[in-house]
Design a protein around this motif. Structure first.
Motif, PDB file in Angstrom:
ATOM      1  N   ASP A 337       0.821  -1.214   0.000  1.00  0.00           N
ATOM      2  CA  ASP A 337       0.000   0.000   0.000  1.00  0.00           C
ATOM      3  C   ASP A 337       0.858   1.270   0.000  1.00  0.00           C
ATOM      4  O   ASP A 337       0.621   2.218   0.756  1.00  0.00           O
ATOM      5  CB  ASP A 337      -0.945   0.010   1.214  1.00  0.00           C
ATOM      6  N   GLY A 338       1.861   1.271  -0.865  1.00  0.00           N
ATOM      7  CA  GLY A 338       2.717   2.443  -1.010  1.00  0.00           C
ATOM      8  C   GLY A 338       3.962   2.435  -0.155  1.00  0.00           C
ATOM      9  O   GLY A 338       4.841   3.282  -0.344  1.00  0.00           O
ATOM     10  N   LYS A 339       4.070   1.504   0.772  1.00  0.00           N
ATOM     11  CA  LYS A 339       5.256   1.403   1.612  1.00  0.00           C
ATOM     12  C   LYS A 339       6.062   0.168   1.198  1.00  0.00           C
ATOM     13  O   LYS A 339       5.498  -0.820   0.736  1.00  0.00           O
ATOM     14  CB  LYS A 339       4.869   1.303   3.085  1.00  0.00           C
ATOM     15  N   PRO A 340       7.382   0.211   1.365  1.00  0.00           N
ATOM     16  CA  PRO A 340       8.208  -0.919   0.929  1.00  0.00           C
ATOM     17  C   PRO A 340       7.841  -2.216   1.634  1.00  0.00           C
ATOM     18  O   PRO A 340       7.579  -2.243   2.844  1.00  0.00           O
ATOM     19  CB  PRO A 340       9.633  -0.476   1.293  1.00  0.00           C
ATOM     20  N   LEU A 341       7.845  -3.308   0.882  1.00  0.00           N
ATOM     21  CA  LEU A 341       7.673  -4.637   1.450  1.00  0.00           C
ATOM     22  C   LEU A 341       8.961  -5.034   2.158  1.00  0.00           C
ATOM     23  O   LEU A 341      10.053  -4.739   1.680  1.00  0.00           O
ATOM     24  CB  LEU A 341       7.346  -5.648   0.357  1.00  0.00           C
ATOM     25  N   GLN A 342       8.848  -5.743   3.277  1.00  0.00           N
ATOM     26  CA  GLN A 342      10.026  -6.080   4.068  1.00  0.00           C
ATOM     27  C   GLN A 342      10.288  -7.577   4.173  1.00  0.00           C
ATOM     28  O   GLN A 342      11.412  -7.988   4.418  1.00  0.00           O
ATOM     29  CB  GLN A 342       9.868  -5.509   5.494  1.00  0.00           C
ATOM     30  N   GLY A 343       9.274  -8.414   4.017  1.00  0.00           N
ATOM     31  CA  GLY A 343       9.457  -9.847   4.185  1.00  0.00           C
ATOM     32  C   GLY A 343      10.457 -10.408   3.182  1.00  0.00           C
ATOM     33  O   GLY A 343      10.377 -10.131   1.982  1.00  0.00           O
ATOM     34  N   SER A 344      11.405 -11.212   3.678  1.00  0.00           N
ATOM     35  CA  SER A 344      12.466 -11.696   2.805  1.00  0.00           C
ATOM     36  C   SER A 344      11.949 -12.599   1.696  1.00  0.00           C
ATOM     37  O   SER A 344      12.567 -12.692   0.633  1.00  0.00           O
ATOM     38  CB  SER A 344      13.518 -12.441   3.635  1.00  0.00           C
ATOM     39  N   VAL A 345      10.842 -13.296   1.924  1.00  0.00           N
ATOM     40  CA  VAL A 345      10.326 -14.197   0.894  1.00  0.00           C
ATOM     41  C   VAL A 345       9.872 -13.408  -0.339  1.00  0.00           C
ATOM     42  O   VAL A 345       9.834 -13.938  -1.446  1.00  0.00           O
ATOM     43  CB  VAL A 345       9.186 -15.066   1.463  1.00  0.00           C
ATOM     44  N   PHE A 346       9.554 -12.126  -0.175  1.00  0.00           N
ATOM     45  CA  PHE A 346       9.183 -11.301  -1.321  1.00  0.00           C
ATOM     46  C   PHE A 346      10.340 -11.154  -2.317  1.00  0.00           C
ATOM     47  O   PHE A 346      10.123 -10.785  -3.471  1.00  0.00           O
ATOM     48  CB  PHE A 346       8.728  -9.911  -0.870  1.00  0.00           C
ATOM     49  N   HIS A 347      11.564 -11.431  -1.870  1.00  0.00           N
ATOM     50  CA  HIS A 347      12.702 -11.371  -2.789  1.00  0.00           C
ATOM     51  C   HIS A 347      12.477 -12.316  -3.972  1.00  0.00           C
ATOM     52  O   HIS A 347      12.882 -12.019  -5.096  1.00  0.00           O
ATOM     53  CB  HIS A 347      13.991 -11.768  -2.068  1.00  0.00           C
ATOM     54  N   HIS A 348      11.870 -13.461  -3.724  1.00  0.00           N
ATOM     55  CA  HIS A 348      11.689 -14.429  -4.800  1.00  0.00           C
ATOM     56  C   HIS A 348      10.704 -13.913  -5.855  1.00  0.00           C
ATOM     57  O   HIS A 348      10.932 -14.077  -7.057  1.00  0.00           O
ATOM     58  CB  HIS A 348      11.208 -15.761  -4.228  1.00  0.00           C
ATOM     59  N   GLY A 349       9.627 -13.290  -5.406  1.00  0.00           N
ATOM     60  CA  GLY A 349       8.700 -12.700  -6.363  1.00  0.00           C
ATOM     61  C   GLY A 349       9.349 -11.586  -7.157  1.00  0.00           C
ATOM     62  O   GLY A 349       9.156 -11.477  -8.375  1.00  0.00           O
ATOM     63  N   ALA A 350      10.149 -10.749  -6.477  1.00  0.00           N
ATOM     64  CA  ALA A 350      10.846  -9.659  -7.164  1.00  0.00           C
ATOM     65  C   ALA A 350      11.838 -10.213  -8.181  1.00  0.00           C
ATOM     66  O   ALA A 350      11.976  -9.687  -9.292  1.00  0.00           O
ATOM     67  CB  ALA A 350      11.565  -8.778  -6.144  1.00  0.00           C
ATOM     68  N   ARG A 351      12.512 -11.288  -7.810  1.00  0.00           N
ATOM     69  CA  ARG A 351      13.490 -11.899  -8.723  1.00  0.00           C
ATOM     70  C   ARG A 351      12.795 -12.413  -9.982  1.00  0.00           C
ATOM     71  O   ARG A 351      13.318 -12.295 -11.094  1.00  0.00           O
ATOM     72  CB  ARG A 351      14.198 -13.025  -7.974  1.00  0.00           C
ATOM     73  N   LEU A 352      11.616 -12.974  -9.823  1.00  0.00           N
ATOM     74  CA  LEU A 352      10.882 -13.494 -10.970  1.00  0.00           C
ATOM     75  C   LEU A 352      10.354 -12.365 -11.854  1.00  0.00           C
ATOM     76  O   LEU A 352      10.357 -12.470 -13.091  1.00  0.00           O
ATOM     77  CB  LEU A 352       9.727 -14.381 -10.486  1.00  0.00           C
ATOM     78  N   VAL A 353       9.923 -11.264 -11.247  1.00  0.00           N
ATOM     79  CA  VAL A 353       9.524 -10.096 -12.035  1.00  0.00           C
ATOM     80  C   VAL A 353      10.712  -9.579 -12.841  1.00  0.00           C
ATOM     81  O   VAL A 353      10.576  -9.228 -14.022  1.00  0.00           O
ATOM     82  CB  VAL A 353       8.958  -8.986 -11.120  1.00  0.00           C
ATOM     83  N   GLU A 354      11.879  -9.552 -12.231  1.00  0.00           N
ATOM     84  CA  GLU A 354      13.073  -9.089 -12.954  1.00  0.00           C
ATOM     85  C   GLU A 354      13.452 -10.043 -14.078  1.00  0.00           C
ATOM     86  O   GLU A 354      13.914  -9.603 -15.131  1.00  0.00           O
ATOM     87  CB  GLU A 354      14.238  -8.933 -11.983  1.00  0.00           C
ATOM     88  N   LEU A 355      13.290 -11.331 -13.865  1.00  0.00           N
ATOM     89  CA  LEU A 355      13.568 -12.281 -14.941  1.00  0.00           C
ATOM     90  C   LEU A 355      12.671 -11.992 -16.140  1.00  0.00           C
ATOM     91  O   LEU A 355      13.124 -11.968 -17.289  1.00  0.00           O
ATOM     92  CB  LEU A 355      13.372 -13.710 -14.431  1.00  0.00           C
ATOM     93  N   LEU A 356      11.379 -11.760 -15.860  1.00  0.00           N
ATOM     94  CA  LEU A 356      10.439 -11.406 -16.920  1.00  0.00           C
ATOM     95  C   LEU A 356      10.858 -10.108 -17.609  1.00  0.00           C
ATOM     96  O   LEU A 356      10.843 -10.006 -18.848  1.00  0.00           O
ATOM     97  CB  LEU A 356       9.033 -11.280 -16.334  1.00  0.00           C
ATOM     98  N   HIS A 357      11.229  -9.121 -16.822  1.00  0.00           N
ATOM     99  CA  HIS A 357      11.649  -7.822 -17.373  1.00  0.00           C
ATOM    100  C   HIS A 357      12.870  -7.974 -18.270  1.00  0.00           C
ATOM    101  O   HIS A 357      12.917  -7.437 -19.389  1.00  0.00           O
ATOM    102  CB  HIS A 357      11.938  -6.864 -16.226  1.00  0.00           C
ATOM    103  N   ALA A 358      13.877  -8.731 -17.800  1.00  0.00           N
ATOM    104  CA  ALA A 358      15.085  -8.926 -18.595  1.00  0.00           C
ATOM    105  C   ALA A 358      14.764  -9.644 -19.901  1.00  0.00           C
ATOM    106  O   ALA A 358      15.325  -9.308 -20.955  1.00  0.00           O
ATOM    107  CB  ALA A 358      16.115  -9.717 -17.792  1.00  0.00           C
ATOM    108  N   ALA A 359      13.867 -10.622 -19.859  1.00  0.00           N
ATOM    109  CA  ALA A 359      13.491 -11.331 -21.085  1.00  0.00           C
ATOM    110  C   ALA A 359      12.787 -10.399 -22.066  1.00  0.00           C
ATOM    111  O   ALA A 359      13.019 -10.462 -23.283  1.00  0.00           O
ATOM    112  CB  ALA A 359      12.593 -12.524 -20.748  1.00  0.00           C
ATOM    113  N   GLU A 360      11.931  -9.514 -21.555  1.00  0.00           N
ATOM    114  CA  GLU A 360      11.266  -8.550 -22.440  1.00  0.00           C
ATOM    115  C   GLU A 360      12.283  -7.572 -23.035  1.00  0.00           C
ATOM    116  O   GLU A 360      12.178  -7.184 -24.209  1.00  0.00           O
ATOM    117  CB  GLU A 360      10.189  -7.800 -21.673  1.00  0.00           C
ATOM    118  N   LEU A 361      13.254  -7.150 -22.232  1.00  0.00           N
ATOM    119  CA  LEU A 361      14.295  -6.258 -22.749  1.00  0.00           C
ATOM    120  C   LEU A 361      15.128  -6.957 -23.819  1.00  0.00           C
ATOM    121  O   LEU A 361      15.516  -6.339 -24.821  1.00  0.00           O
ATOM    122  CB  LEU A 361      15.190  -5.782 -21.606  1.00  0.00           C
TER     123      LEU A 361
END
Length: 503
Positions: A337-361
């Protein structure tokens, strides 16, 4: 078991599911084998957790070994520091050497080839971390028996996901090989440009496969989303870190894996500084050689420590420039809700979003006609005696600073690595784990398993053996207020477990 749709295979030659081993840092400490991590949990006089620290092995003189080398040697030498992100080390070094050699600007084709290398690196490294190392935790459960929580077990239970992970990793390697001649490292960039053009046949082959990689990455995000839905409270809050965030952003405020300026936000999302050039990083970052780790200079060592890496990047930036990945970024960050996520498990979701982003690039670059150009070397200007190379490695912001003498040889260098940048953040995550799972009397298998999960979220070099054979080489010690070891548990690289409890 999750229901998965069948996806067509890439055109690349099929390869078997394989184990992955990253080279361990040299120089074991306190009787541990090289590559083994050590966590100490210190108790106060009441038996409560006071401090938790992950002890990581340093570079043990690598910076000194680079001194005296000619600048042309450095980009090839530093890429051997890491078995999974050699391209990022290579490019950070050559960016610094560009300036030292007098090249202020690259040709469009040379910069696009370098970017393509970096994006391929992101895909292959994130695929290894997600599918080879983290996937056993996510799919088989954090509480499952460690010996039955490995890559082979995932391949048996989820063969399609395991195959997709191996092939996405292979695709990233093929991107790097098309440019450099080597899947992990090769002769790619040189001061002022690139060694060779991209063959049209290689471009065409990669273009034929990249859409499948994009589809697989998007599908994996849905799987992760469904896993999150099974137990949101667990996925949202374990190993919370807090702290500040640091990353590179481009002129538009978007994530830029290859270049950009430094931006930092605090734990509430407020901007602390912005648009700081890489060459000026020492004005905002302090890098003490002793305990404490790097920190934001204005805040000091106690409150100025920070996080880097996928989750930090997605929350420091304003947007991602690829359409699907930006949609997924907003979806991932919505619970904050506009504030940074802190839970470490969210790193995995962020990593997967970046994988998608890199593939699109990668897809967009492969459609760019300039990528096949042959004008690879820039015009040379005035050389410099000092320069900084910065890049977003898969694990986070990587900075390399070099000074040269009159003969053009390295006089001094400093390597501020991603894992070093994350050192205090990892300690904070482990502090949260210990507060929840440590009873103050003994180190249990459950505590050891959750410590592993928290460490893997940051993907330090230590996680190399995490799930290749189902076990992370790790020792955990519980130390009382007087400095005595109360209890300890060690899991070795051979899968054996030993423990000690003070009587």
């Amino acid at each position: 078991m999750l229901a998965l749709e069948t996806a067509p295979a890439l055109r690349l030659p099929p390869i078997p599911v394989e184990t992955v081993a990253r080279p361990a840092c040299p120089g074991p400490a306190r009787g541990e084998t090289a590559g083994q991590g050590r966590v100490t949990i210190c108790l106060d006089a009441r038996g409560q957790v006071r401090q938790v620290q992950l002890h990581l092995l340093d570079l043990c003189g690598v910076e000194t070994l680079l001194e005296g080398r000619a600048i042309a040697e450095i980009p090839e030498a530093v890429q051997r520091l890491c078995g999974l992100c050699p391209v990022s080390h290579h490019l950070a070094a050559v960016k610094a050497m560009d300036r030292i050699a007098g090249y202020d600007r690259l040709t469009p084709t040379a910069e696009k080839l370098r970017r393509l290398m970096q994006y391929g690196q992101i895909v292959q490294s994130h695929a290894v971390q997600l599918y080879h190392l983290a996937e056993p935790d996510l799919l088989l459960g954090f509480d499952s028996e460690p010996a039955r929580r490995g890559l082979v077990d995932v391949a048996r239970a989820f063969p399609q996901l395991a195959t997709e992970g191996v092939l996405m990793r292979r695709f990233g390697q093929e991107v790097v090989r098309a440019i450099t001649g080597g899947r992990l490292r090769g002769a790619g960039a040189v001061p002022g440009g690139m060694r060779r053009p991209l063959p049209r046949a290689a471009r065409d082959q990669l273009r034929a496969d990249v859409d499948q990689v994009i589809d697989w990455a998007a599908g994996a995000l849905r799987v992760l989303e469904r896993l999150h839905g099974t137990n949101p409270a667990f996925y949202d809050h374990p190993a919370e870190t807090g702290g500040n965030l640091l990353a590179l952003v481009g002129a538009s405020g978007a994530v830029d894996f290859y270049d950009g300026r430094l931006r930092a936000r605090d734990a509430r999302g407020a901007t602390l500084f912005d648009a700081v050039p890489a060459a000026a990083y020492r004005g905002v970052l302090a890098e003490p050689s002793g305990p404490g780790g790097p920190h934001l200079r204005a805040l000091g060592p106690e409150t100025g420590w920070y996080r880097v890496g996928p989750l930090a990047r997605l929350q420091v930036c304003d947007l991602l420039t690829s359409e699907k990945a930006e949609t997924e970024r907003q979806r991932l960050l919505a619970p904050g809700d506009g504030k940074p996520l802190q839970g470490s498990v969210f790193h995995h979701g962020a990593r997967l979003v970046e994988l998608l982003h890199a593939a699109e690039l990668i897809r967009d670059l492969l459609d760019d006609p300039e990528l096949l150009g042959t004008d690879l070397m820039a015009d040379r200007g005035a050389p410099q005696r000092e320069a900084v190379g910065v890049i977003e490695a898969p694990r986070g912001t990587l900075l390399q600073r070099y000074e040269v003498d009159e003969a053009g040889r390295i006089r001094r260098c400093t390597l501020l690595l991603s894992t070093r940048n994350n050192s205090r953040a990892m300690d904070a995550a482990l502090q949260g784990v210990a507060a929840q799972y440590c009873d103050g009397r003994r180190v249990t298998e459950d505590l050891l398993a959750h410590i592993e999960v928290a460490i893997r979220a940051f993907d330090p070099c230590l996680s190399c053996a995490a799930h290749a054979l189902g076990q992370m080489p790790l020792s955990v010690e519980l130390i009382d207020a007087g400095g005595a070891v109360v209890s300890g548990l060690r899991r070795g690289a051979d899968g054996g477990v030993s423990c000690c409890v003070r009587s």
